[in-house]
Write an enzyme that holds these catalytic residues in place. Structure first.
Site, PDB file in Angstrom:
ATOM      1  N   HIS B  85       0.845  -1.195   0.000  1.00 18.78           N
ATOM      2  CA  HIS B  85       0.000   0.000   0.000  1.00 18.78           C
ATOM      3  C   HIS B  85       0.887   1.254   0.000  1.00 18.78           C
ATOM      4  O   HIS B  85       0.681   2.173  -0.793  1.00 18.78           O
ATOM      5  CB  HIS B  85      -0.922  -0.014   1.226  1.00 18.78           C
ATOM      6  CG  HIS B  85      -1.541   1.315   1.542  1.00 18.78           C
ATOM      7  ND1 HIS B  85      -2.546   1.866   0.772  1.00 18.78           N
ATOM      8  CD2 HIS B  85      -1.287   2.231   2.525  1.00 18.78           C
ATOM      9  CE1 HIS B  85      -2.889   3.041   1.276  1.00 18.78           C
ATOM     10  NE2 HIS B  85      -2.130   3.293   2.343  1.00 18.78           N
ATOM     11  N   ASP B 114       7.832  22.180 -25.533  1.00 19.70           N
ATOM     12  CA  ASP B 114       7.716  20.803 -25.012  1.00 19.70           C
ATOM     13  C   ASP B 114       8.738  20.656 -23.893  1.00 19.70           C
ATOM     14  O   ASP B 114       9.418  21.630 -23.540  1.00 19.70           O
ATOM     15  CB  ASP B 114       7.979  19.766 -26.123  1.00 19.70           C
ATOM     16  CG  ASP B 114       7.289  18.433 -25.827  1.00 19.70           C
ATOM     17  OD1 ASP B 114       7.492  17.901 -24.727  1.00 19.70           O
ATOM     18  OD2 ASP B 114       6.534  17.945 -26.688  1.00 19.70           O
ATOM     19  N   TRP B 150       7.489  -0.381   4.068  1.00 17.44           N
ATOM     20  CA  TRP B 150       8.098   0.302   2.904  1.00 17.44           C
ATOM     21  C   TRP B 150       9.507   0.778   3.221  1.00 17.44           C
ATOM     22  O   TRP B 150      10.294   1.059   2.317  1.00 17.44           O
ATOM     23  CB  TRP B 150       7.215   1.470   2.447  1.00 17.44           C
ATOM     24  CG  TRP B 150       7.411   2.758   3.187  1.00 17.44           C
ATOM     25  CD1 TRP B 150       6.952   3.052   4.438  1.00 17.44           C
ATOM     26  CD2 TRP B 150       8.116   3.926   2.744  1.00 17.44           C
ATOM     27  NE1 TRP B 150       7.325   4.320   4.799  1.00 17.44           N
ATOM     28  CE2 TRP B 150       8.041   4.885   3.773  1.00 17.44           C
ATOM     29  CE3 TRP B 150       8.800   4.267   1.576  1.00 17.44           C
ATOM     30  CZ2 TRP B 150       8.622   6.150   3.672  1.00 17.44           C
ATOM     31  CZ3 TRP B 150       9.373   5.529   1.477  1.00 17.44           C
ATOM     32  CH2 TRP B 150       9.280   6.451   2.511  1.00 17.44           C
ATOM     33  N   SER B 177      13.193   6.184 -13.245  1.00 10.97           N
ATOM     34  CA  SER B 177      12.132   6.952 -13.881  1.00 10.97           C
ATOM     35  C   SER B 177      12.023   8.339 -13.246  1.00 10.97           C
ATOM     36  O   SER B 177      11.949   9.354 -13.952  1.00 10.97           O
ATOM     37  CB  SER B 177      10.810   6.183 -13.738  1.00 10.97           C
ATOM     38  OG  SER B 177       9.727   7.021 -14.000  1.00 10.97           O
ATOM     39  N   SER B 178      12.031   8.379 -11.906  1.00 13.68           N
ATOM     40  CA  SER B 178      11.900   9.672 -11.208  1.00 13.68           C
ATOM     41  C   SER B 178      13.079  10.580 -11.515  1.00 13.68           C
ATOM     42  O   SER B 178      12.906  11.792 -11.712  1.00 13.68           O
ATOM     43  CB  SER B 178      11.857   9.464  -9.692  1.00 13.68           C
ATOM     44  OG  SER B 178      10.754   8.729  -9.339  1.00 13.68           O
ATOM     45  N   HIS B 261      13.234  11.481   4.369  1.00 16.72           N
ATOM     46  CA  HIS B 261      12.595  12.725   4.782  1.00 16.72           C
ATOM     47  C   HIS B 261      12.440  13.707   3.621  1.00 16.72           C
ATOM     48  O   HIS B 261      11.346  14.232   3.415  1.00 16.72           O
ATOM     49  CB  HIS B 261      13.232  13.373   6.002  1.00 16.72           C
ATOM     50  CG  HIS B 261      12.250  14.353   6.568  1.00 16.72           C
ATOM     51  ND1 HIS B 261      11.198  13.962   7.370  1.00 16.72           N
ATOM     52  CD2 HIS B 261      12.069  15.657   6.321  1.00 16.72           C
ATOM     53  CE1 HIS B 261      10.430  15.008   7.611  1.00 16.72           C
ATOM     54  NE2 HIS B 261      10.927  16.053   6.991  1.00 16.72           N
ATOM     55  N   GLU B 263      12.006  12.899   0.728  1.00 12.32           N
ATOM     56  CA  GLU B 263      10.944  12.272  -0.069  1.00 12.32           C
ATOM     57  C   GLU B 263       9.568  12.804   0.344  1.00 12.32           C
ATOM     58  O   GLU B 263       8.699  13.035  -0.486  1.00 12.32           O
ATOM     59  CB  GLU B 263      11.014  10.747   0.091  1.00 12.32           C
ATOM     60  CG  GLU B 263       9.850   9.961  -0.498  1.00 12.32           C
ATOM     61  CD  GLU B 263       9.764  10.010  -2.013  1.00 12.32           C
ATOM     62  OE1 GLU B 263      10.780  10.336  -2.648  1.00 12.32           O
ATOM     63  OE2 GLU B 263       8.672   9.736  -2.546  1.00 12.32           O
ATOM     64  N   TYR B 265       8.939  15.724   1.331  1.00 11.63           N
ATOM     65  CA  TYR B 265       8.771  17.042   0.710  1.00 11.63           C
ATOM     66  C   TYR B 265       8.634  16.939  -0.796  1.00 11.63           C
ATOM     67  O   TYR B 265       8.010  17.795  -1.427  1.00 11.63           O
ATOM     68  CB  TYR B 265       9.905  17.974   1.155  1.00 11.63           C
ATOM     69  CG  TYR B 265       9.736  18.280   2.616  1.00 11.63           C
ATOM     70  CD1 TYR B 265       8.817  19.237   3.018  1.00 11.63           C
ATOM     71  CD2 TYR B 265      10.393  17.541   3.581  1.00 11.63           C
ATOM     72  CE1 TYR B 265       8.586  19.469   4.352  1.00 11.63           C
ATOM     73  CE2 TYR B 265      10.163  17.773   4.923  1.00 11.63           C
ATOM     74  CZ  TYR B 265       9.256  18.739   5.303  1.00 11.63           C
ATOM     75  OH  TYR B 265       9.010  18.953   6.628  1.00 11.63           O
ATOM     76  N   SER B 276      -0.833  27.491  -4.228  1.00 10.60           N
ATOM     77  CA  SER B 276      -0.434  28.876  -4.510  1.00 10.60           C
ATOM     78  C   SER B 276      -0.964  29.356  -5.856  1.00 10.60           C
ATOM     79  O   SER B 276      -0.940  30.553  -6.143  1.00 10.60           O
ATOM     80  CB  SER B 276       1.099  29.012  -4.498  1.00 10.60           C
ATOM     81  OG  SER B 276       1.604  28.553  -3.279  1.00 10.60           O
ATOM     82  N   HIS B 310      15.073  12.332  12.999  1.00 10.74           N
ATOM     83  CA  HIS B 310      13.888  12.410  13.880  1.00 10.74           C
ATOM     84  C   HIS B 310      12.986  11.192  13.669  1.00 10.74           C
ATOM     85  O   HIS B 310      12.085  10.955  14.455  1.00 10.74           O
ATOM     86  CB  HIS B 310      13.132  13.732  13.706  1.00 10.74           C
ATOM     87  CG  HIS B 310      12.456  13.926  12.384  1.00 10.74           C
ATOM     88  ND1 HIS B 310      12.339  15.157  11.784  1.00 10.74           N
ATOM     89  CD2 HIS B 310      11.847  13.069  11.530  1.00 10.74           C
ATOM     90  CE1 HIS B 310      11.685  15.033  10.641  1.00 10.74           C
ATOM     91  NE2 HIS B 310      11.386  13.779  10.464  1.00 10.74           N
ATOM     92  N   HIS B 311      13.228  10.437  12.603  1.00 10.53           N
ATOM     93  CA  HIS B 311      12.460   9.206  12.378  1.00 10.53           C
ATOM     94  C   HIS B 311      12.984   8.058  13.236  1.00 10.53           C
ATOM     95  O   HIS B 311      12.396   6.975  13.238  1.00 10.53           O
ATOM     96  CB  HIS B 311      12.539   8.787  10.906  1.00 10.53           C
ATOM     97  CG  HIS B 311      11.837   9.746   9.988  1.00 10.53           C
ATOM     98  ND1 HIS B 311      10.508   9.638   9.668  1.00 10.53           N
ATOM     99  CD2 HIS B 311      12.285  10.841   9.334  1.00 10.53           C
ATOM    100  CE1 HIS B 311      10.167  10.609   8.857  1.00 10.53           C
ATOM    101  NE2 HIS B 311      11.225  11.360   8.634  1.00 10.53           N
ATOM    102  N   THR B 336       7.122  26.947   6.881  1.00 14.43           N
ATOM    103  CA  THR B 336       5.775  26.415   6.623  1.00 14.43           C
ATOM    104  C   THR B 336       4.732  27.397   7.133  1.00 14.43           C
ATOM    105  O   THR B 336       3.707  27.637   6.481  1.00 14.43           O
ATOM    106  CB  THR B 336       5.599  25.035   7.293  1.00 14.43           C
ATOM    107  OG1 THR B 336       6.718  24.227   6.960  1.00 14.43           O
ATOM    108  CG2 THR B 336       4.332  24.348   6.817  1.00 14.43           C
ATOM    109  N   LYS B 339       4.185  30.142   4.742  1.00 12.66           N
ATOM    110  CA  LYS B 339       3.310  29.750   3.629  1.00 12.66           C
ATOM    111  C   LYS B 339       1.845  29.809   4.041  1.00 12.66           C
ATOM    112  O   LYS B 339       1.006  30.385   3.331  1.00 12.66           O
ATOM    113  CB  LYS B 339       3.654  28.335   3.155  1.00 12.66           C
ATOM    114  CG  LYS B 339       4.939  28.309   2.381  1.00 12.66           C
ATOM    115  CD  LYS B 339       5.202  26.931   1.850  1.00 12.66           C
ATOM    116  CE  LYS B 339       6.098  27.036   0.640  1.00 12.66           C
ATOM    117  NZ  LYS B 339       5.499  27.722  -0.494  1.00 12.66           N
ATOM    118  N   ARG B 458       1.286   0.449  15.329  1.00 15.98           N
ATOM    119  CA  ARG B 458       0.974   0.405  13.899  1.00 15.98           C
ATOM    120  C   ARG B 458       1.416  -0.936  13.324  1.00 15.98           C
ATOM    121  O   ARG B 458       2.103  -1.712  13.985  1.00 15.98           O
ATOM    122  CB  ARG B 458       1.671   1.562  13.175  1.00 15.98           C
ATOM    123  CG  ARG B 458       3.175   1.531  13.278  1.00 15.98           C
ATOM    124  CD  ARG B 458       3.821   2.811  12.769  1.00 15.98           C
ATOM    125  NE  ARG B 458       3.770   2.919  11.323  1.00 15.98           N
ATOM    126  CZ  ARG B 458       4.670   3.578  10.576  1.00 15.98           C
ATOM    127  NH1 ARG B 458       5.698   4.198  11.164  1.00 15.98           N
ATOM    128  NH2 ARG B 458       4.547   3.649   9.283  1.00 15.98           N
TER     129      ARG B 458
END
Lengths: 38, 549
Positions: B85, B114, B150, B177-178, B261, B263, B265, B276, B310-311, B336, B339, B458
């Protein structure tokens, strides 16, 4: 389609190559870090 | 609801481009296309398919957790579903969704004909179906699919059966690809942008994507390096992460989160760009503090590189490390906050209307902020020791990613769908889609805060009975949210097939180069860069003045 400006073509190629080199540096750099640390 | 159908503008461009609008037909058009609009469409369709596959896994997870005990799937399969998932939603739904929107919009927004590397654009899309066939197919090999989460932490992930090499190869393909997509976007923005458009004239969606692309360049190779080392540990006798061989399993966590991390963002920054675009459009006012928004986005991207640990507070680290990562994480609240303040200030005294893109953007503003606040709670080291690996974390990142990233994609699709198709979509149905999504997403994820604070771990298929009530609420929310998403492809399908004709600028407050093109835009747009004069102020651009020229 208008002719592509050769200077622009060079800049496109140069930017793409520099970015690819950065990608390779991060990939092999972190594997090297693993080798050094393990 | 004074909104769409302002007939002026666009016609001249339609005439200029009409004779260039031939396109190949049949399957070959999609297989061999190098057209940014076709590739954007394929990315978006792919993202939608993955959203429903990943969503189906989530439905099974929530069905299993509807009540205590094991009733729907066995624990091994449950673990596979939680792992897949996440991988499918992150790499298959959200990231390709953003790349699809970038493919469609970036060239049109910067006045380019293009993407700069169109052939590579084709490759970077067509890699994805193979990657995800491998990933999902890995469920059917002996030993089952990846089930270690994951994050692929060793030694657990190394205990997987035959699925490990398939998963790792799939991740390499997704990464390739990315990276190709990111290179393409940077090269396009930096080299194909119209001459008159300085960096501080670029639309915020282009800015946020430029910064996102740099993040991708920096961190996707790090993930690739980490999984390469997992592969060699498993098959070639190395000991990068095996303590028995002198390696360090915690090193994997550091490397993974150095990728992981930023990722987060990568998934959310383009949503900041969409919001925006949407809020000024439906407030009929320019964005408040354009340059501050750009600098805030860049600051968030920079800070995302120095907060990774922090993870992993509970894995153990020196006090100085805990303090550094706690404080640097809290620092992200500053840009943040800039924003959120600027979006709110944009609406202040604006002439607001609440069409579907604005509704999704407003929900984003409220609900993403809730996810941000719970993130601040998790940044506090002693509190994190309690919250870690509980449902509180699940609630936190789903608030960031569902009403954050996914609502951002939906706001973008509802903003630009009339531009892409040339038709207005069913506003009433889209409004229904919004309200059902907004209500059910809260029923789904808000109770998970309570479950986490009460100590529910979890990634488990069964739980103690005191967690039953809120789990039932959460599952009801999940089924409601899942069902209401079926409206989305139906609304899009109906819009593609027909509907009221959309004008070139579609929305009354529309701004930006894409609205100068007719709806739908010609197959090849901006073969000659548009003739537009930009203002002296950052971000200043008046499409109406431009058309009058």
């Amino acid at each position: 389609m208008a002719e592509v400006d050769p200077e622009r073509r060079r800049r496109v190629r140069r930017t793409a190559i520099v970015l690819t080199l950065i990608v390779l540096a991060f990939y092999f750099g972190f594997i090297l870090l693993g080798v050094v640390r393990s | 609801m004074a909104t769409h159908s302002h007939a002026h503008g666009g016609g001249a461009h339609a005439d200029t481009h009409a004779h260039h609008d031939e396109k190949p037909s049949g399957i070959k058009r999609w297989l061999y296309t190098t057209n940014h609009k076709d590739i954007g469409t394929m990315y978006l369709v792919f993202s939608g398919i993955m959203f429903f596959i990943g969503g189906a896994f989530a439905m099974v997870i929530r069905a299993e957790l509807f009540k205590p005990g094991l009733q729907v799937v066995d624990p091994g399969l449950f673990n596979e579903f939680t792992t897949l998932h996440a991988l499918i939603m992150i790499f298959g739904a959200v990231m390709p969704g953003w790349v699809g929107l970038a493919n469609w919009m970036v060239p049109m927004q910067v006045g380019a004909p293009d993407m700069a590397l169109p052939r590579m654009n084709n490759y970077s899309f067509w890699i994805l179906p193979f990657a995800f066939t491998l990933l999902i197919g890995s469920m059917f090999v002996p030993g089952g699919g990846p089930a270690g989460g994951w994050t692929l932490y060793p030694p657990l992930s190394l205990q997987a059966g035959n699925s490990l090499p398939l998963t790792i190869f799939a991740i390499h393909l997704m990464g390739a690809s990315s990276i190709m997509g990111a290179i393409n976007i940077i090269v396009t923005i930096m080299n194909l942008r119209m001459k008159e458009m300085s960096l501080l004239h670029m639309p915020l969606f282009v800015w946020t994507w430029l910064i996102t692309a740099y993040l991708l360049i920096a961190v996707m190779p790090v993930l690739a390096g980490a999984v390469t080392m997992l592969l060699t540990d498993h098959f070639f006798g190395t000991s990068f992460f095996s303590a028995a061989g002198g390696g360090d399993p915690v090193m994997f966590q550091h490397i993974f989160w150095f990728f992981g991390h930023p990722e987060v963002y990568i998934l959310i920054l383009p949503a900041f760009g969409i919001v925006s675009e949407v809020i000024p459009t439906f407030s009929r006012k320019p964005l408040f503090g354009y340059d501050a928004m750009v600098y805030a986005t860049a600051s968030i991207a920079f800070l995302s590189f120095i907060v990774w640990a922090h993870h992993m507070f509970t894995v153990g680290m020196p006090l100085a490390g805990q303090l550094f990562f706690m404080l640097s994480t809290m620092l992200i609240a500053v840009p943040t906050g800039v924003k959120v303040f600027n979006w709110t200030a944009t609406m202040w005294k604006g002439s607001l209307s609440f069409e579907p893109p604005m509704l999704f953007a407003l929900a984003f503003l409220f609900l993403f902020t809730i996810g941000g606040f719970s993130g601040l709670m998790l940044a506090i080291v002693p509190a994190d020791f309690q919250y870690h690996d509980t449902y509180f974390v699940v609630a936190h990142f789903h608030y960031v990613l569902v009403p954050g990233a996914i609502f951002g994609i939906m706001a973008g699709v509802y903003l630009w769908l009339p531009k892409w198709t040339g038709h207005m979509y069913d506003m009433k149905l889209a409004t229904w889609h919004f309200w059902l999504s907004a209500i059910f997403v809260n029923v789904l994820f808000f109770p998970q805060h309570f479950l986490g604070l009460a100590g529910m771990p979890r990634r488990i298929p069964d739980y103690a009975t005191q967690f039953t009530d809120w789990n039932m609420w959460s599952s009801i929310g999940a089924f409601g949210f899942g069902l209401s998403q079926l409206l989305f492809p139906y609304i899009i399908y109906k819009c593609v097939k027909g509907g009221a004709k959309a004008s070139s600028d579609v929305w009354e407050g529309a701004h930006g180069l894409e609205w100068l093109l007719p709806s739908p835009p010609p197959y090849h747009s901006w073969e000659t860069p548009p003739r537009v004069k930009f203002g002296d102020e950052p971000g200043e651009f008046d499409p109406h003045a431009a058309k009058a020229k």
